[in-house]
Write a protein that holds these residues in place. Sequence first.
Motif, PDB file in Angstrom:
ATOM      1  N   TYR A 223       0.659  -1.335   0.176  1.00 26.44           N
ATOM      2  CA  TYR A 223      -0.402   0.365  -0.123  1.00 26.44           C
ATOM      3  C   TYR A 223       1.135   1.387   0.237  1.00 26.44           C
ATOM      4  O   TYR A 223       0.867   2.526  -0.487  1.00 26.44           O
ATOM      5  CB  TYR A 223      -0.852  -0.280   0.958  1.00 26.44           C
TER       6      TYR A 223
ATOM      7  N   ASN B 121      -4.167   5.324   2.116  1.00 26.95           N
ATOM      8  CA  ASN B 121      -5.313   3.575   2.473  1.00 26.95           C
ATOM      9  C   ASN B 121      -5.896   4.627   4.099  1.00 26.95           C
ATOM     10  O   ASN B 121      -4.619   4.545   4.465  1.00 26.95           O
ATOM     11  CB  ASN B 121      -4.394   2.449   2.722  1.00 26.95           C
TER      12      ASN B 121
ATOM     13  N   CYS C 242      -3.278  -4.399  -6.306  1.00 23.49           N
ATOM     14  CA  CYS C 242      -2.254  -2.774  -5.731  1.00 23.49           C
ATOM     15  C   CYS C 242      -0.639  -3.551  -6.013  1.00 23.49           C
ATOM     16  O   CYS C 242      -0.510  -4.313  -5.480  1.00 23.49           O
ATOM     17  CB  CYS C 242      -1.854  -2.543  -4.030  1.00 23.49           C
TER      18      CYS C 242
ATOM     19  N   THR D 205      -8.811  -6.346  -4.282  1.00 19.14           N
ATOM     20  CA  THR D 205      -8.054  -5.553  -4.432  1.00 19.14           C
ATOM     21  C   THR D 205      -6.865  -5.914  -5.213  1.00 19.14           C
ATOM     22  O   THR D 205      -6.229  -7.022  -4.817  1.00 19.14           O
ATOM     23  CB  THR D 205      -7.374  -5.044  -2.856  1.00 19.14           C
TER      24      THR D 205
ATOM     25  N   GLN E 215      -6.687   3.963  -6.136  1.00 16.76           N
ATOM     26  CA  GLN E 215      -7.242   2.257  -5.874  1.00 16.76           C
ATOM     27  C   GLN E 215      -8.354   2.294  -4.254  1.00 16.76           C
ATOM     28  O   GLN E 215      -8.980   1.821  -4.418  1.00 16.76           O
ATOM     29  CB  GLN E 215      -6.439   1.094  -6.027  1.00 16.76           C
ATOM     30  N   ALA E 216      -7.573   2.928  -3.797  1.00 19.78           N
ATOM     31  CA  ALA E 216      -8.424   3.590  -2.276  1.00 19.78           C
ATOM     32  C   ALA E 216     -10.252   3.743  -2.536  1.00 19.78           C
ATOM     33  O   ALA E 216     -10.141   5.069  -3.038  1.00 19.78           O
ATOM     34  CB  ALA E 216      -7.588   4.435  -1.300  1.00 19.78           C
TER      35      ALA E 216
ATOM     36  N   ASP F  35      -8.533  -0.389   5.117  1.00 21.26           N
ATOM     37  CA  ASP F  35      -8.489  -1.536   4.381  1.00 21.26           C
ATOM     38  C   ASP F  35      -7.613  -2.442   4.848  1.00 21.26           C
ATOM     39  O   ASP F  35      -8.184  -3.299   3.642  1.00 21.26           O
ATOM     40  CB  ASP F  35      -7.828   0.229   3.068  1.00 21.26           C
TER      41      ASP F  35
ATOM     42  N   ALA G 196      -8.191  -6.170   3.086  1.00 20.30           N
ATOM     43  CA  ALA G 196      -6.876  -7.059   1.989  1.00 20.30           C
ATOM     44  C   ALA G 196      -6.632  -8.353   2.929  1.00 20.30           C
ATOM     45  O   ALA G 196      -6.224  -8.800   1.977  1.00 20.30           O
ATOM     46  CB  ALA G 196      -6.301  -5.826   1.594  1.00 20.30           C
TER      47      ALA G 196
END
Length: 432
Positions: free
Chosen positions: A196, A209, A269, A267, A429-430, A213, A217
Amino acid sequence: MNPATPEGIELEFIGSGLVDGQPSASWLLLERAIARGFHESSADADGRKILAELDEQDEVQSILAFDRTAAAPSLHAADPVGTYSYFAGTLNVGGPQLLEVHEITSVTVSPTHRRRGILRSMITTHLDRAAADGVPVAVLTASEATIYGRFGFGVAAERCRFELKSGQGAQFRAPASGTVQAVAPSAMAEQVAQLYREHHLATLGSVSNNSFDLGRATGRWESYDNLKPAAKLRGALHYDANGTLDGFITYTFEGWKQEEPAMSIGTLCTVNETARCELVAYLCDHDLIERVTGRGPVDDVLPTALRNTRDYKTTARGDHLWVRILDVPAALGARSYRRDARVVLQVDDDLGYAAGTWVLETTAGVMSVQHADEAAADARLDARDLATLYLGTRSATHLAGAGLLAEHRAGALDDLDALFTCPRTPYCQADF
Ligand SMILES: CC(=O)SCCNC(=O)CCNC(=O)[C@H](O)C(C)(C)COP(=O)(O)OP(=O)(O)OC[C@H]1O[C@@H](n2cnc3c(N)ncnc32)[C@H](O)[C@@H]1OP(=O)(O)O
């Protein structure tokens, strides 16, 4: 600037979710009102404890709006009619440092009190305070695209939903260069936290994040409305050719009832695009799986990387991250620029924070911004459109085409495009 709070309405500020390790009385009112505002039911006692602890970790600040004229049996005799929360985070603006921002969330106003100016009162109270405290930018994700423009927020990152045909396994043109390890989500907390951070540092438009989150995840909970462990969640880590960790994915099998058995990405990432492609290829390579679904940037490399670009389909596209510039010199001075130019920009801003004429001058990629209301403007736009120009989400030429940016000097559009356009579109993406 800040309009009076509507008659009978009082704003109360709460700064902590916990008292003696338990959700505070004010926080319980906040949680109940937020759940009602989004048509959900309140969490159970265990869930409320989790949410209050997460708010405490993220140092969430909240505003509660009370209607002091409400009397029993109205539930607003006790409960707030409005909620508004924010916490400190960072935004990647493509500069050498992450930019400090306030992330706004959990905005609700009771249906009995809507359209009386309660949101306006809460948001202007917060933005006034944030600006006074030197916070250069506020960000949010919006439930509807028509609410926040009037407060000077502009779309700074969009997001897509995609679907990938995976019947015969991964059909990517480039050969795989790294390796994938299957790992239980609960066993990858350390790697998730690291990735992250690294993704945030590597990705224009990324917002830090929150604590929720990390739990999502790693399968500690499924979603805000289901705070039980995500039993069906699977995970995998990606390592590059040198064995360096550079991405993770979490995913769920959608079940045998689907006509085409599918994997749904929770997710994804990564620190680079190779890891992104290879983790998606890993899901496509699962036997019996016909489709993979997920979310990504609007300029996703996936369709380009495929042998058959039509195997990738965008199923939805829309605004995701909204940005509000509160301090023009601090915000614009924080990002890097690929060209040098001088442009005088006039910004209109009903709330005042970004208003004025600004001389933008870039030397060796670093911009200095001076307030110069006496200068003749080369171009003019609204604060919300400055937010969309800021990270290169839309070019000046594009905004001018939409009638949102006026060119007053020939060549100003070219100069603005040379300054602000970026090689990739911003991606966040958050969710927050
Ligand atoms: C960051 C987040 O949390 S996004 C989530 C936002 N919350 C939701 O969607 C939950 C359901 N909706 C609500 O709770 C409320 O309707 C809110 C919070 C969206 C609006 O609250 P209200 O107190 O009714 O807004 P308020 O009366 O202050 O309106 C301010 C302005 O926004 C406009 N506005 C408010 N809601 C909307 C909307 N849904 N669509 C378009 N315009 C809107 C008003 O017309 C008004 O415009 P004006 O000042 O230019 O005349």
